[in-house]
Design a protein around this motif. Structure first.
Motif, short mmCIF file in Angstrom:
data_model
loop_
_atom_site.label_atom_id
_atom_site.label_comp_id
_atom_site.label_asym_id
_atom_site.label_seq_id
_atom_site.Cartn_x
_atom_site.Cartn_y
_atom_site.Cartn_z
N GLN A 1 -0.06 5.35 4.86
CA GLN A 1 -0.39 4.13 4.13
C GLN A 1 0.93 3.47 3.77
O GLN A 1 1.80 4.07 3.13
N LEU A 2 1.08 2.26 4.22
CA LEU A 2 2.39 1.62 4.23
C LEU A 2 2.83 1.12 2.86
O LEU A 2 4.01 0.85 2.66
N LEU B 1 -5.12 -6.93 1.27
CA LEU B 1 -4.76 -6.26 2.52
C LEU B 1 -4.10 -4.94 2.16
O LEU B 1 -3.04 -4.91 1.54
N LEU B 2 -4.73 -3.83 2.55
CA LEU B 2 -4.16 -2.50 2.37
C LEU B 2 -3.94 -1.93 3.76
O LEU B 2 -4.87 -1.82 4.56
N HIS C 1 -6.35 -1.30 9.01
CA HIS C 1 -6.08 -1.98 7.73
C HIS C 1 -7.37 -2.38 7.02
O HIS C 1 -8.34 -2.82 7.67
N LEU C 2 -7.35 -2.28 5.73
CA LEU C 2 -8.51 -2.61 4.89
C LEU C 2 -8.31 -4.00 4.30
O LEU C 2 -7.23 -4.30 3.77
N THR C 3 -9.33 -4.83 4.37
CA THR C 3 -9.22 -6.19 3.85
C THR C 3 -10.44 -6.56 3.03
O THR C 3 -11.52 -5.98 3.16
N LYS C 4 -10.22 -7.57 2.18
CA LYS C 4 -11.31 -8.17 1.42
C LYS C 4 -10.91 -9.62 1.16
O LYS C 4 -9.77 -9.88 0.78
#
Lengths: 115, 113
Positions: free
Chosen positions: A6-7, A20-21, A75-78
């Protein structure tokens, strides 16, 4: 060997702005990938999973993630953050060729949401 | 509301005490897990039970003793713990063919004095 990175250890956004994760993975096999969320003093909850079907995965609470094999990313986004999204987020890779316990957790990203 | 219930939520114990953590699920899952989580760290797998049999023990010290009395219950017996064992202990369950999709309890926060 499986691994996940995980950056960002901490991401801070304002309410109503995009989230943005970032997560990169390494896997010798076709991976199964997951995002889990942990609110303060709570257990973990599965947000979404990728298991080699559609590359764009939709999860709960408006989150989604895109599997990009060429970039080894998930990548996780919302689109719009809500105060209730403030939590710790873990990217997880699983090797189903191994045992049921073979989940590799990233170190986590803490998401803060400012009003 | 979580479908995996853990008791107690908080436990304080001395190094000579014997205590137990309990976990219960009624989702028909046949795999159950114990994880240990230190502050600001990801969970670390301790034990996995599959169909009530211990299938994984991640080299956990013998002062931690798991037990799976039936398909709905999972216990973790604690004896002669050390202060460094203080952590959040998480129980989880999963469907046998959907490993990776874990349902977690809210955890038992253990403090060893």
């Amino acid at each position: 060997a499986q691994s996940v990175t995980q950056l960002d250890s901490h991401v801070s956004v304002s309410e109503g702005t995009p989230v943005l994760l970032r997560c990169n993975y390494s896997s010798s096999y076709s991976p199964s990938l997951f995002w889990y969320v942990q609110h303060p003093n709570k257990g973990l909850q599965l947000l979404l999973k990728y298991t080699s079907a559609a590359t764009l995965v939709k999860g709960i609470n408006g989150f989604e993630a895109e599997f990009k094999k060429s970039e080894t990313s998930f990548h996780l986004t919302k689109p719009s953050a809500h105060m209730s999204d403030a939590a710790e987020y873990f990217c997880v890779v699983s090797n189903y060729g191994g045992s049921q316990g073979n989940l590799i957790f990233g170190k986590g990203t803490k998401l803060s949401v400012k009003p | 509301d979580t479908e995996v219930t853990q008791t107690p939520k908080h436990l304080v114990m001395g190094m000579t005490n014997k205590k137990s953590l309990k976990c219960e699920q009624h989702m028909g899952h046949r795999a159950m897990y114990w994880y240990k989580q230190k502050a600001k760290k990801p969970p670390e797998l301790m034990f996995v039970y599959s169909y009530e049999k211990l299938s994984i023990n991640e080299s956990v010290p013998s002062r931690f003793s798991p037990e799976c009395p039936n398909s709905s219950l999972l216990n973790l017996h604690l004896h002669a713990l050390q202060p460094e064992d203080s952590a959040l202990y998480l129980c989880a369950s999963s469907h046998p063919v959907r490993a990776g999709e874990l349902f977690f309890g809210e955890g038992s926060r253990l403090t060893v004095l």
